[in-house]
Design a protein around this motif. Structure first.
Motif, PDB file in Angstrom:
ATOM      1  N   VAL A  54       0.840  -1.193   0.000  1.00 12.27           N
ATOM      2  CA  VAL A  54       0.000   0.000   0.000  1.00 12.27           C
ATOM      3  C   VAL A  54       0.877   1.245   0.000  1.00 12.27           C
ATOM      4  O   VAL A  54       1.907   1.291   0.668  1.00 12.27           O
ATOM      5  N   TYR A  55       0.465   2.225  -0.771  1.00  7.38           N
ATOM      6  CA  TYR A  55       1.169   3.503  -0.884  1.00  7.38           C
ATOM      7  C   TYR A  55       0.262   4.628  -0.420  1.00  7.38           C
ATOM      8  O   TYR A  55      -0.919   4.654  -0.749  1.00  7.38           O
ATOM      9  N   ARG A  84       3.683  -4.624   2.835  1.00  9.40           N
ATOM     10  CA  ARG A  84       4.590  -3.470   2.808  1.00  9.40           C
ATOM     11  C   ARG A  84       3.795  -2.188   2.764  1.00  9.40           C
ATOM     12  O   ARG A  84       2.826  -2.079   2.029  1.00  9.40           O
ATOM     13  N   LYS A  85       4.251  -1.211   3.556  1.00  8.88           N
ATOM     14  CA  LYS A  85       3.629   0.112   3.613  1.00  8.88           C
ATOM     15  C   LYS A  85       4.656   1.128   3.128  1.00  8.88           C
ATOM     16  O   LYS A  85       5.781   1.133   3.617  1.00  8.88           O
ATOM     17  N   VAL A  86       4.265   1.990   2.201  1.00 12.67           N
ATOM     18  CA  VAL A  86       5.202   2.966   1.647  1.00 12.67           C
ATOM     19  C   VAL A  86       4.556   4.343   1.650  1.00 12.67           C
ATOM     20  O   VAL A  86       3.463   4.531   1.119  1.00 12.67           O
ATOM     21  N   LEU A  87       5.265   5.304   2.241  1.00 11.49           N
ATOM     22  CA  LEU A  87       4.837   6.697   2.269  1.00 11.49           C
ATOM     23  C   LEU A  87       5.713   7.471   1.283  1.00 11.49           C
ATOM     24  O   LEU A  87       6.941   7.393   1.355  1.00 11.49           O
ATOM     25  N   VAL A  88       5.091   8.193   0.352  1.00 13.76           N
ATOM     26  CA  VAL A  88       5.809   8.879  -0.715  1.00 13.76           C
ATOM     27  C   VAL A  88       5.635  10.391  -0.565  1.00 13.76           C
ATOM     28  O   VAL A  88       4.517  10.871  -0.387  1.00 13.76           O
ATOM     29  N   ASP A 106      11.625   9.366  -0.930  1.00 12.85           N
ATOM     30  CA  ASP A 106      11.908  10.792  -0.978  1.00 12.85           C
ATOM     31  C   ASP A 106      12.412  11.096  -2.374  1.00 12.85           C
ATOM     32  O   ASP A 106      13.503  10.681  -2.742  1.00 12.85           O
ATOM     33  N   ILE A 107      11.612  11.792  -3.166  1.00 12.97           N
ATOM     34  CA  ILE A 107      11.995  12.043  -4.558  1.00 12.97           C
ATOM     35  C   ILE A 107      12.455  13.470  -4.775  1.00 12.97           C
ATOM     36  O   ILE A 107      12.287  14.049  -5.831  1.00 12.97           O
ATOM     37  N   THR A 108      13.102  14.039  -3.745  1.00 12.56           N
ATOM     38  CA  THR A 108      13.563  15.416  -3.839  1.00 12.56           C
ATOM     39  C   THR A 108      14.881  15.553  -4.593  1.00 12.56           C
ATOM     40  O   THR A 108      15.221  16.634  -5.046  1.00 12.56           O
ATOM     41  N   ALA A 109      15.610  14.468  -4.720  1.00  9.75           N
ATOM     42  CA  ALA A 109      16.948  14.540  -5.333  1.00  9.75           C
ATOM     43  C   ALA A 109      16.896  14.790  -6.815  1.00  9.75           C
ATOM     44  O   ALA A 109      16.013  14.522  -7.511  1.00  9.75           O
TER      45      ALA A 109
END
Length: 109
Positions: A54-55, A84-88, A106-109
């Protein structure tokens, strides 16, 4: 909702098993029968399923702090079969969030 669509699209592109299903805005009942909505869910349509992924996608301008982690963890706690648990978050996460056991994207890069 663009972030949710991006996560869904990535999951659809990287899945290797044709029996995997990627869906958006899925409502899953918890142990009390209350429907909990998840932004993106990956599940296996075959009988030998080992659980779902789950996202939760948070497209905020500021970094996410522990309240979002706590909220997501609570949302998941009474839903069975979550593997699985994913926080975006495109804005990243506070330093305190790294002390949790949840995977973060973390997609800040």
């Amino acid at each position: 909702k663009a972030l949710e669509q991006l996560v869904k699209s990535i999951e659809e592109q990287i899945k290797e098993n044709p029996s995997l299903r990627v869906r958006s805005n899925v409502k899953i009942p918890n142990s009390n029968g209350i429907l909990r909505e998840f932004d993106v869910v990956v599940d296996n349509t075959s009988a030998d399923s080992s659980g779902i992924i789950v996202y939760e996608c948070k497209d905020h301008k500021a970094v996410l702090d522990i309240q979002y982690v706590d909220s997501f963890y609570g949302k998941c706690s009474n839903v069975s079969n979550i593997a699985r648990k994913v926080l975006v978050s495109p804005s990243g996460f506070s330093a305190f969030c790294s002390s949790t056991r949840l995977p973060f994207v973390d997609i800040t890069a």
